[in-house]
Design a protein around this motif. Structure first.
Motif, PDB file in Angstrom:
ATOM      1  N   HIS A  23       0.883  -1.163   0.000  1.00  0.00           N
ATOM      2  CA  HIS A  23       0.000   0.000   0.000  1.00  0.00           C
ATOM      3  C   HIS A  23       0.923   1.216   0.000  1.00  0.00           C
ATOM      4  O   HIS A  23       1.674   1.424   0.949  1.00  0.00           O
ATOM      5  CB  HIS A  23      -0.891  -0.003   1.245  1.00  0.00           C
ATOM      6  CG  HIS A  23      -1.955   1.037   1.236  1.00  0.00           C
ATOM      7  ND1 HIS A  23      -3.297   0.730   1.273  1.00  0.00           N
ATOM      8  CD2 HIS A  23      -1.886   2.391   1.176  1.00  0.00           C
ATOM      9  CE1 HIS A  23      -4.006   1.853   1.254  1.00  0.00           C
ATOM     10  NE2 HIS A  23      -3.160   2.874   1.198  1.00  0.00           N
ATOM     11  N   ALA A  90      -3.940   5.954  11.542  1.00  0.00           N
ATOM     12  CA  ALA A  90      -5.147   5.171  11.276  1.00  0.00           C
ATOM     13  C   ALA A  90      -4.895   4.130  10.190  1.00  0.00           C
ATOM     14  O   ALA A  90      -5.368   2.992  10.274  1.00  0.00           O
ATOM     15  CB  ALA A  90      -6.291   6.105  10.868  1.00  0.00           C
ATOM     16  N   ARG A  91      -4.132   4.521   9.167  1.00  0.00           N
ATOM     17  CA  ARG A  91      -3.812   3.569   8.104  1.00  0.00           C
ATOM     18  C   ARG A  91      -2.925   2.454   8.638  1.00  0.00           C
ATOM     19  O   ARG A  91      -3.133   1.276   8.332  1.00  0.00           O
ATOM     20  CB  ARG A  91      -3.127   4.304   6.943  1.00  0.00           C
ATOM     21  CG  ARG A  91      -2.646   3.394   5.823  1.00  0.00           C
ATOM     22  CD  ARG A  91      -3.769   2.621   5.196  1.00  0.00           C
ATOM     23  NE  ARG A  91      -4.725   3.504   4.538  1.00  0.00           N
ATOM     24  CZ  ARG A  91      -5.945   3.157   4.188  1.00  0.00           C
ATOM     25  NH1 ARG A  91      -6.376   1.933   4.483  1.00  0.00           N
ATOM     26  NH2 ARG A  91      -6.753   4.002   3.584  1.00  0.00           N
ATOM     27  N   THR A  94      -4.691  -0.391  10.431  1.00  0.00           N
ATOM     28  CA  THR A  94      -5.362  -1.414   9.615  1.00  0.00           C
ATOM     29  C   THR A  94      -4.386  -2.486   9.133  1.00  0.00           C
ATOM     30  O   THR A  94      -4.815  -3.535   8.631  1.00  0.00           O
ATOM     31  CB  THR A  94      -6.041  -0.780   8.383  1.00  0.00           C
ATOM     32  OG1 THR A  94      -5.028  -0.278   7.486  1.00  0.00           O
ATOM     33  CG2 THR A  94      -6.959   0.353   8.793  1.00  0.00           C
ATOM     34  N   ALA A  95      -3.080  -2.229   9.252  1.00  0.00           N
ATOM     35  CA  ALA A  95      -2.068  -3.172   8.759  1.00  0.00           C
ATOM     36  C   ALA A  95      -1.561  -4.107   9.850  1.00  0.00           C
ATOM     37  O   ALA A  95      -0.786  -5.018   9.560  1.00  0.00           O
ATOM     38  CB  ALA A  95      -0.886  -2.399   8.159  1.00  0.00           C
TER      39      ALA A  95
END
Length: 367
Positions: A23, A90-91, A94-95
């Motif tokens: 990503h 926040a990203r 998610t990982a």
């Protein structure tokens, strides 16, 4: 930033092909023409800003601290960075678990440092030589923002050793992968010297023109073809005219087909003032085109073995670079020997080998 952007998307594609889930998070959007060149991407991308964040220097002295306009700019920059770091946190959330952060640009580590990376290994990269970094403001940024990363990755063992001596005992190295291995190499029969790179001061195209002015009068049947675009184009065109090289130097503009450009060349020339791990040298070697280059960084003599698969000159020494060009222009047998060796030797940077090295590093950091 062309080279690092190209590297980032190449590695993301390779990781995706091996079952990872890359990503890409940029600070600012890529230029439209670069984004168009990337085509359809098999992984998500996003940016922290829609345009370049505001610039604001540090407060220096009483006047700096009292300057109301500058204080407002600093406050806006800091608020924007905090908001961007929150989105980054926040990203990252998610990982987890199993996520790894790879920061490819020294500049970008400011946002990573502000974000929450708890439980995630962080790899910080420097895509330039230690010497080039040391001479710039990026050196202080590495010392400040890379101190606590799990790995500071340089491009060569030599650069990693220099970082360790400078106090970064988390330093290691990771070479760039070979961008492409063309099926059909150059026959090295066209009387063409090729150069590929941005038309900027760092790439030293002005030095290449000065070098060619020493070579061209004795080889009027040879051409120098320069591929690339950049801010110095007009200056370089004027220099070509001043040196009387209009007939023997062709500016070709940007090329989307590097292997095809190299297939039409017998020799490759690089005259950079500074480099990291130059992809253009690797591309030329993969096309079996022998290289002459200024040995301006460890990455250059890591890729090119002087006298083995190419010829190296002292940085900025146009007389030595010209002598190397003369040698290759007049000796077909040597061109063939060096070119054949170059195509074989550069395969040590194959995408498979470099991707496996990355995966070995991931496994080590996750233990």
């Amino acid at each position: 930033m062309g080279g690092v952007t190209t590297w980032t998307h190449q590695m993301a594609r390779l990781f995706a092909e091996r079952g990872h889930r890359p990503h890409i998070i940029g600070i600012v959007p890529a230029a439209p023409e670069l984004r168009a060149d990337l085509g359809e991407l098999p992984y998500p991308t996003e940016t922290l800003y829609t345009e370049h964040p505001p610039k604001a220097g540090p407060a220096r002295g009483v006047k700096g601290r009292l300057n109301l306009a500058e204080r407002r700019r600093r406050a806006a920059k800091e608020a924007g960075m905090r908001g961007a770091a929150d989105r980054l946190s926040a990203r990252f959330a998610t990982a987890r678990p199993g996520g790894i952060v790879i920061c490819t640009q020294v500049w970008a580590m400011e946002w990573v440092t502000l974000a929450d990376t708890a439980g995630m290994p962080v790899i910080g990269m420097s895509h330039e030589s230690f010497t080039a970094c040391r001479a710039s403001s990026r050196f202080g940024r590495v010392q400040r923002y890379y101190a606590d990363v799990d790995r500071l990755l340089a491009l060569t063992r030599e650069d990693a050793d220099l970082w360790i001596r400078a106090g970064r005992d988390n330093a290691d190295f990771m070479p760039n992968p070979l961008p492409v291995m063309p099926d059909v190499p150059s026959a090295r029969t066209e009387k063409v010297v090729a150069s590929i790179g941005r038309l900027s001061d760092e790439k030293g195209v002005d030095l290449l023109l000065d070098t060619w002015a020493l070579v061209a009068p004795r080889h009027p049947d040879w051409l120098l073809r320069i591929y690339g675009s950049g801010e110095d184009e007009e200056l370089l065109l004027k220099q070509r005219e001043a040196l009387g090289l209009e007939r023997s130097v062709e500016f070709m503009g940007r090329t989307d087909d590097v292997p095809e450009a190299l297939r039409g060349a017998a020799v490759f020339a690089q005259s950079s003032r500074a480099e990291g791990f130059p992809l253009s040298l690797m591309e030329a070697m993969a096309a079996a085109v022998p290289c002459v280059a200024f040995d301006c960084a460890p990455g250059v003599h890591e890729i090119v073995g002087d006298g083995e698969d190419g010829l190296l000159a002292q940085p900025g020494n146009i007389n030595e670079l010209a002598a190397h060009l003369e040698t290759l222009l007049t000796d077909q047998e040597l061109r063939d020997r060096l070119g054949t060796a170059a195509r074989e030797n550069v395969q040590r940077y194959s995408t498979d080998r470099i991707t496996r090295r990355w995966e070995d590093l991931f496994a080590f950091l996750e233990r």
